[in-house]
Write an enzyme that holds these catalytic residues in place. Structure first.
Site, PDB file in Angstrom:
ATOM      1  CG  ASP A  78       9.530  53.750 -34.286  1.00  0.00           C
ATOM      2  OD1 ASP A  78      10.288  53.666 -33.297  1.00  0.00           O
ATOM      3  OD2 ASP A  78       8.986  54.822 -34.614  1.00  0.00           O
ATOM      4  CD  GLU A 140      12.514  58.482 -31.650  1.00  0.00           C
ATOM      5  OE1 GLU A 140      13.161  59.488 -31.330  1.00  0.00           O
ATOM      6  OE2 GLU A 140      12.451  58.072 -32.836  1.00  0.00           O
TER       7      GLU A 140
END
Length: 378
Positions: A78, A140
């Site tokens: 991400d 994350e």
């Protein structure tokens, strides 16, 4: 079938948006980029497993080879959102200019998977006796959901792990944690001409602030690690808001603060210190003070300084390891095996408009990853 080139993979990663955010209007999920990674690593002969951790949020684990131990190369799939109007380039297109790759995720850190892919593609796998794992996690940048889930549920126990966050190819052996809380004070509003009509939340917050400043001094005195540039835990008062008018007794006041604990300070112990610091104020104002986490806390992390893995990677990179003050998924993957953070690009470019990775990192990164695969999988 002709395998895609390093540049093809890099372009594909950057052009596939995978923003994660606590703001639902930005949050996208990462399914599309995980599907691309699955196709690419499957084509290289990896066994690929994709796990839906939450709806729209996926982890990928690719495995090359069998046996115990081996090496885990990890990173998050991400990215953060981008500042609309402040980029000179399309953040979702890989732009090559001035010997740099520009794009969202070039440094932090989707681009790292292109380096893993290229190193694995070039590797002669004859004689491999331990597995290579590639882990791509979700979220994350928000909750560390993917790394938390993987460390709690995986049956695999690699010997070692490298997380490819941007460290300028300098091995990172430790970093501080992160705890962020909201303190909400609920008073009682009223007309300012008669203070007895209400309870002023700002005045209570003043007592809260004094207690937190005392705690900050205590943390500095009690905890010290000379391996860090800032050798003590930090406590920062980041945001405060209270009241709505000069002629009203403030009925509500809210403070956001964070603490960055050193490795070795337990999250439960830190929470006890925080709540203990406010115990007297809470006793004086029962029911008016609430402490709420802004996110799940992240512990500090440190790989044992004299561990052979550190020395081995330092030798491969030709540079000593260091510690940093930002956070990664390392505290969770360290639960499985000794873990270092090592990747191309600079953290200075992370979360910035016109994020980039310099071409100078391409060959050295592929070289270091190839040597790590050879050292720990053969």
């Amino acid at each position: 079938m002709q395998l895609p080139s390093f540049l093809d993979v890099y372009r594909g990663l950057i052009s596939t948006s995978s923003i994660s955010s606590s703001d639902p209007s930005w949050d996208q999920g990462n399914q599309a980029v995980i599907e691309k990674l699955s196709d690419w690593f499957s084509a290289l002969g990896f066994d690929v497993d994709v796990t839906e951790v939450e709806p729209g949020k996926y982890n990928l684990l690719a495995q090359k080879g069998q046996g115990e131990g081996g090496l885990l190369l990890a990173g998050h799939s991400d990215t953060v959102p981008f500042d609309q109007g402040r980029w000179s380039f399309d953040p979702h297109q890989l732009t090559e200019k001035d010997n740099k790759f520009y794009g969202l995720g070039t440094a932090d850190m989707k681009g790292f998977f292109a380096f893993i892919y290229e190193a694995a593609k070039r590797m002669d796998w004859k004689g491999q006796n331990k597995p290579l794992y590639v882990l791509a996690t979700c979220d994350e940048e928000t909750t560390m959901l993917g790394a938390r889930h993987f460390s709690a549920h995986t049956p695999f126990k690699p010997d070692y792990c490298i997380i490819g966050e941007p460290t300028s190819l300098v091995p990172v052996r430790g970093h501080k944690g992160h705890v962020a809380n909201v303190v909400r004070v609920t008073g009682k509003s009223g007309h300012s001409s008669d203070p007895s009509l209400g309870v002023n939340a700002i005045e209570i917050m003043h007592e809260v602030l004094f207690a937190l400043m005392q705690l900050r001094d205590t943390l500095i005195k009690q905890y010290h690690n000379p391996g860090f540039a800032i050798p003590s835990p930090t406590l920062n008062l980041g945001h405060i808001h209270g009241g709505d008018s000069a002629n009203r007794i403030c009925g509500c006041c809210e403070l956001h603060y964070d603490v960055r604990p050193l490795p070795g300070i337990s999250l439960d112990g830190l929470d006890n210190l925080l709540r203990g610091a406010l115990k007297e104020v809470e006793a004086k104002w029962p029911g008016r003070i609430e402490i709420v986490p802004l996110h799940e806390p992240i512990p500090g992390y440190e790989c044992q300084h004299d561990h052979p893995f550190i020395h081995g990677i330092e030798d491969l990179c030709g540079t000593p390891s260091q510690t940093v003050n930002y956070c990664t998924e390392a505290p969770f993957l360290q639960q499985l095996c000794p873990t270092l953070v090592l990747g191309p690009g600079s953290i200075d470019q992370a979360h910035q408009p016109d994020e980039f990775l310099a071409f100078d990192f391409i060959d050295p990164t592929i070289d270091v990853l190839s040597k790590a695969m050879r050292k720990y999988c053969f």
